[in-house]
Design an enzyme around this catalytic site. Structure first.
Site, PDB file in Angstrom:
ATOM      1  CE  LYS A   1      11.439  72.810  47.631  1.00 21.29           C
ATOM      2  NZ  LYS A   1      12.856  72.243  46.609  1.00 21.29           N
TER       3      LYS A   1
HETATM    4  C1  LIG Z   1      13.252  71.771  45.914  1.00 22.60           C
HETATM    5  C2  LIG Z   1      12.968  70.669  45.026  1.00 22.60           C
HETATM    6  C3  LIG Z   1      14.175  69.774  44.919  1.00 22.60           C
HETATM    7  C4  LIG Z   1      15.351  70.200  44.265  1.00 22.60           C
HETATM    8  O1  LIG Z   1      15.470  71.080  45.860  1.00 22.60           O
HETATM    9  P1  LIG Z   1      17.437  72.250  45.304  1.00 22.60           P
HETATM   10  O2  LIG Z   1      18.090  72.273  47.586  1.00 22.60           O
HETATM   11  O3  LIG Z   1      17.165  73.233  44.532  1.00 22.60           O
HETATM   12  O4  LIG Z   1      18.581  71.482  44.667  1.00 22.60           O
HETATM   13  C5  LIG Z   1      13.861  68.170  43.950  1.00 22.60           C
HETATM   14  N1  LIG Z   1      13.517  67.579  43.969  1.00 22.60           N
HETATM   15  C6  LIG Z   1      12.072  68.585  44.609  1.00 22.60           C
HETATM   16  C7  LIG Z   1      10.480  67.627  44.369  1.00 22.60           C
HETATM   17  C8  LIG Z   1      12.259  69.734  45.171  1.00 22.60           C
HETATM   18  O5  LIG Z   1      10.513  70.347  45.454  1.00 22.60           O
END
Ligand SMILES: *Cc1c(COP(=O)(O)O)cnc(C)c1O
Length: 382
Positions: free
Chosen positions: A181
């Site tokens: 991210k």
């Molecule tokens: C990455 C992601 C998540 C989950 O994030 P985590 O921190 O891994 O739980 C949820 N929603 C979207 C749209 C994502 O891309």
């Protein structure tokens, strides 16, 4: 070339080591500082650091008392976590199709899907482009206090809608600090919301305890606590927060680099009829988590899967965001979906791929991606 390598600097490494040498490694002063800094950065009313975005979304639904018999409207064009959490609280996910340009939740489909059981609308800011928050808020607000708008902002750090930072509006908003991210703590997440909501979320996210461990063991703290509900174990550690503190300080620079790369892609592909480029509506600032191109399949002799294969053969890593929720066996079988249940999501899924986009990419890396994409298009044009 990897698709989205993390960018961890010496400052993050030193801060993690400092935490490891200190007497406090789990939720403590660095987590509190990260929450404070994060809320200030987004002009959010408050922030709760948790172990993941999934945990933040789950905590938000539990804190809003969404449960069995309730419906939550959301999008098929998301990662499974956004919808899994609705199942976790025993509610029914109601999927509606997306807008053809942004691939965000379409407000008119949301309005049509509202029932007396609708307790929440869960919007996902797809790829980092904010969803139509004014329209979605109005639909929720028409129910008085019975229906809340929850935002999955896993892609939308930092983004703005009509000048306002995503996460600042007081709706429960969940961020992800997963390795790929825009800001990473390896694993981690943040929930921003109004103060009263966050006070409840803090209890839900840590065993249902009325006081957290740091306050209990810190000087002047008390050993006494009460369990108010069977909560979850979703706290962030100070080791993760040590990473987050520095990643947040670097975020503006990271975003500057993301925007430069997007600009290079946009200019390189602007006149290529086989490629449809991502849109940015005038009222938003895009977080550019993903650069999703859509193939014009009638202009090519190969499909999306082969296109990805051809790029991989040229050493370019790509991905697909996302396999729509309604195609996954659990959701398909439980709710009787077919691919055509959400035709916009499905048709766009069939022709999309995400190109490498990360601040760590050099201009030469970006040039390699552009050359490879052009070469594949040139080789398979109809
Ligand atoms: C990455 C992601 C998540 C989950 O994030 P985590 O921190 O891994 O739980 C949820 N929603 C979207 C749209 C994502 O891309």
């Amino acid at each position: 070339m990897p698709f989205a390598p993390p960018l961890i600097g010496e400052e993050e490494i030193a801060e993690v080591v400092d935490t490891l040498r200190s007497s406090w490694i789990t939720t403590g002063p660095k987590t509190r500082q990260f929450e404070t800094d994060f809320a200030a950065y987004l002009q959010a009313p408050g922030a709760l650091a948790v172990s993941s975005c999934t945990a933040a979304l789950h905590t938000a639904l539990v804190s809003a008392r969404v449960g069995p018999g309730d419906e939550v409207i959301t999008t098929p064009m998301t990662f499974a976590a956004s919808v899994n959490v609705i199942e976790h609280v025993g509610a029914r996910p109601v999927l509606v199709d997306v807008e053809p340009d942004t691939l965000n939740l379409d407000p008119k489909n949301v309005a049509a899907a509202m029932t007396p059981r609708t307790r929440a609308i869960l919007a996902v800011h797809y790829a980092g482009h904010p969803a139509e928050l004014d329209a979605l808020s109005a639909i929720a607000a028409a129910r008085g206090g019975d229906c809340i708008l929850v935002e999955d902002a896993a892609h939308a750090l930092p983004a703005r809608y009509r000048g306002r930072p995503i996460g600042s509006g007081g709706n429960p908003t969940a961020f992800s600090f997963y390795a790929t991210k825009n800001l990473t703590t390896a694993e981690g997440g943040m929930l921003t919301a109004a103060p009263e909501f966050l006070a409840q979320a803090r209890i839900v996210g840590l065993h249902g305890m009325s006081r957290d461990a740091w306050k209990r063991y810190a000087q002047g703290g008390s050993w006494y606590y009460e369990v108010l509900l069977p909560g979850f174990k979703y706290n962030m550690t100070d080791i993760q927060a040590a990473l987050g503190l520095w990643q947040l300080r670097k975020l503006a620079r990271f975003q500057q680099r993301r925007a430069e790369i997007v600009d290079q892609y946009n200019r390189a592909f602007a006149d290529e009829p086989a490629l449809e480029l991502p849109v940015t509506r005038p009222e938003v600032e895009h977080a550019w988590h993903l650069y999703v191109v859509r193939l014009r399949l009638d202009a090519l002799s190969i499909d999306r899967n082969r296109f990805i294969h051809e790029l991989a053969a040229r050493n370019i890593g790509t991905s697909v965001h996302f396999i729509p929720i309604h195609l996954h066996p659990y959701y398909r079988d439980r709710y009787g979906f077919s691919p055509a249940s959400f035709p916009v999501a499905y048709a766009n899924y069939e022709r999309m791929l995400s190109l490498p986009l990360a601040p760590r990419l050099s201009d030469a890396d970006v040039g390699d991606v552009i050359e490879a994409v052009r070469d594949v298009v040139r080789s398979f044009r109809t």
